[in-house]
Design an enzyme around this catalytic site. Structure first.
Site, PDB file in Angstrom:
ATOM      1  N   GLY A 125      42.047  27.209  45.806  1.00 15.61           N
ATOM      2  CA  GLY A 125      42.244  28.431  46.231  1.00 15.61           C
ATOM      3  C   GLY A 125      41.133  29.256  46.222  1.00 15.61           C
ATOM      4  O   GLY A 125      39.876  29.006  46.084  1.00 15.61           O
ATOM      5  N   SER A 128      39.771  37.253  44.635  1.00 18.70           N
ATOM      6  CA  SER A 128      38.920  38.338  44.923  1.00 18.70           C
ATOM      7  C   SER A 128      37.321  37.960  44.677  1.00 18.70           C
ATOM      8  O   SER A 128      37.164  37.535  43.487  1.00 18.70           O
ATOM      9  CB  SER A 128      39.132  39.451  44.170  1.00 18.70           C
ATOM     10  OG  SER A 128      40.619  39.524  44.379  1.00 18.70           O
ATOM     11  N   TYR A 129      36.525  37.859  45.739  1.00 23.77           N
ATOM     12  CA  TYR A 129      35.024  37.601  45.528  1.00 23.77           C
ATOM     13  C   TYR A 129      34.680  36.230  45.216  1.00 23.77           C
ATOM     14  O   TYR A 129      33.429  36.083  45.065  1.00 23.77           O
ATOM     15  CB  TYR A 129      34.732  38.488  44.501  1.00 23.77           C
ATOM     16  CG  TYR A 129      34.891  40.040  44.473  1.00 23.77           C
ATOM     17  CD1 TYR A 129      34.962  40.740  45.825  1.00 23.77           C
ATOM     18  CD2 TYR A 129      35.449  40.777  43.402  1.00 23.77           C
ATOM     19  CE1 TYR A 129      35.372  42.101  45.632  1.00 23.77           C
ATOM     20  CE2 TYR A 129      35.586  41.997  43.457  1.00 23.77           C
ATOM     21  CZ  TYR A 129      35.982  42.483  44.659  1.00 23.77           C
ATOM     22  OH  TYR A 129      36.148  43.962  44.849  1.00 23.77           O
ATOM     23  N   GLY A 130      35.616  35.206  45.328  1.00 27.06           N
ATOM     24  CA  GLY A 130      35.120  34.052  44.761  1.00 27.06           C
ATOM     25  C   GLY A 130      36.043  32.793  44.844  1.00 27.06           C
ATOM     26  O   GLY A 130      37.308  33.131  45.330  1.00 27.06           O
ATOM     27  N   LYS A 131      35.674  31.728  44.795  1.00 27.55           N
ATOM     28  CA  LYS A 131      36.779  30.461  45.011  1.00 27.55           C
ATOM     29  C   LYS A 131      37.277  30.047  43.504  1.00 27.55           C
ATOM     30  O   LYS A 131      36.862  30.404  42.663  1.00 27.55           O
ATOM     31  CB  LYS A 131      35.800  29.217  45.522  1.00 27.55           C
ATOM     32  CG  LYS A 131      35.030  28.781  44.648  1.00 27.55           C
ATOM     33  CD  LYS A 131      34.159  27.540  45.221  1.00 27.55           C
ATOM     34  CE  LYS A 131      33.041  27.030  44.438  1.00 27.55           C
ATOM     35  NZ  LYS A 131      32.593  25.738  44.915  1.00 27.55           N
ATOM     36  N   ASP A 249      48.634  45.108  41.735  1.00 32.86           N
ATOM     37  CA  ASP A 249      48.592  44.055  42.982  1.00 32.86           C
ATOM     38  C   ASP A 249      49.889  43.122  42.614  1.00 32.86           C
ATOM     39  O   ASP A 249      49.726  41.909  42.711  1.00 32.86           O
ATOM     40  CB  ASP A 249      47.413  43.422  43.154  1.00 32.86           C
ATOM     41  CG  ASP A 249      47.526  43.045  44.726  1.00 32.86           C
ATOM     42  OD1 ASP A 249      48.359  43.316  45.468  1.00 32.86           O
ATOM     43  OD2 ASP A 249      46.822  42.048  45.077  1.00 32.86           O
TER      44      ASP A 249
END
Length: 417
Positions: A125, A128-131, A249
């Site tokens: 997946g 936020s900002y990366g894999k 979130d």
């Protein structure tokens, strides 16, 4: 946070053992996303290769600074307070997160990429900002979910005039290094070589499922399962709130279910921490369909109450398989959240209806609190109130108080003799 093998966690919190407050003074408008049906994430390309130049190929949403472009409270202040808490033992975990400053990227005998002891299995997946990639440890044989970043990318991606994405990631790491709860995804190790551009967060791998697949809920999961999941969510979130952490979130995508059915809360990339009970915020970084009415107005709001609203939306989705407020456009969605009445089927269990109406009360001052949710008749069911979790810092505090009491008692007895 993670991909398909991840989803929806348990036990109440305790003492407030650390925290900082980030309070921008300027009014902002709600954050927008490219598709309000989806998670609010900054996605990278399918793979981040060694020759990645750090450039960003996605959209940047509205950010948490004022109309004059100024961030009144520097993020450095947040980092300093968190580090102060960390250095002074104000950490809610018995065993610290492993910190590795040497990075070795190699391949195993089958040609699979390796990061130190971890062998790459597959990508699972994007966060936020990366894999996020599944790795297997050659030391203990266990699977781990590793969030991979490029520091050059994080430093180039500016999310405010005086703040880059590196600040968000650093704050997420500092927060997770302090948490230890059975219903929260555990941070195992941080790999940060000062001579390398790669940066890794090694997280426990939740080998389960999402509550539902795709961009939205296809149908309800039933009262019994929803009740079990909700109890876990509430107890994990109560633990966070008791430690003055606002998740920011809460939604099914960030709630991961293990194979045994235990829920774990994940993804702290937009979370905030407070020094005291004042959880006032002006930033609304969450996902639009889970956003509380007071956040849609761009006004000051209380983070804990906003988290509670998101729990209500999540429960509504679990029961009815749809969002309570969803418009054709982002602004239409916000308008419905603020103005439209909550629609609940007449045939719904009256206890469940009462709970949903309490959680999804548009007035945050009248909204049900998590303490009230924990003892609500529908939540109790046949299992009783949500049990209280005695975390490490609370046990430590109680042990210290007990030892102090025993010392004073012995001293008094000695003087009496």
């Amino acid at each position: 946070m993670y991909h398909k093998n991840y989803s929806l966690a348990r036990v109440m919190g305790c003492c407030s053992c650390f925290g900082f407050t980030w309070k921008p003074r300027q009014k902002t408008t709600p954050i927008s996303v490219r598709n309000h049906n989806l998670s609010q994430e900054f996605l990278l390309d399918e793979e981040i290769d060694d020759d990645y130049d750090g450039s960003y190929n996605g959209d940047i949403t509205d950010t948490a600074y004022g109309e004059d472009g100024e961030l009144p409270t520097p993020v450095k202040h947040s980092e300093e307070i968190l580090r102060f808490r960390e250095q002074n033992g104000m950490v809610c975990r018995q065993f610290p997160v492993k910190e590795t400053q040497k990075l070795v990227r190699s391949e195993d005998e089958d040609g699979n990429k390796m990061v130190n002891e971890y062998v790459r299995v597959c990508k699972i997946g994007a966060g936020s900002y990366g894999k996020v990639v599944l790795y297997r440890s050659t030391v203990d044989g266990k699977n781990y979910a590793i969030k991979a970043f490029h520091k050059s990318h994080l430093l180039k991606l500016r999310v405010a005039p005086s703040e880059t994405a590196m600040s968000d990631v650093l704050r997420e790491v500092l927060i997770m290094k302090m948490l230890d709860h059975p219903n929260i995804v555990n941070l195992i190790e941080v790999i940060d070589d000062p001579d390398a551009d790669h940066f890794y967060m090694v997280l426990e791998y939740v080998d389960g499922k999402w509550v539902w697949e795709g961009s939205g809920p296809p149908g309800g999961i039933g009262e019994n399962t929803a009740r079990k999941y909700l109890r876990d969510i509430v107890s994990g979130l109560m633990y966070l709130h008791a430690h003055n952490i606002v998740h920011g979130d809460i939604k099914p995508d960030n709630l991961l279910v293990t194979q045994s059915g235990t829920v774990k809360i994940g993804d702290f990339s937009v979370s905030q921490v407070f020094e005291d009970d004042n959880d006032e915020l002006r930033r609304s970084p969450g996902t639009p369909v889970f956003t509380a009415p007071e956040c849609c107005l761009g006004l000051t709001y209380h983070g804990k109450a906003a988290d509670t609203w998101a729990v209500g939306v999540t429960l509504y989705c679990m029961i009815l398989g749809q969002y309570p407020f969803l418009g054709e456009t982002l602004q239409d969605t916000y308008d419905k959240i603020v103005n439209n009445p909550l629609v609940i089927p007449n045939e719904m269990n009256p206890q469940l209806k009462d709970l949903l109406e309490g959680l999804l009360c548009k007035d945050p001052k009248q909204r049900m609190t998590l303490d009230s949710v924990a003892i609500h008749s529908w939540v109790i069911g046949e299992d009783g109130p949500i049990p209280q979790y005695l975390c490490w810092c609370k046990r430590n505090s109680l042990q210290t108080k007990f030892e102090t009491h025993m010392t004073l008692t012995e001293s008094d007895e000695t003087r009496t003799d």
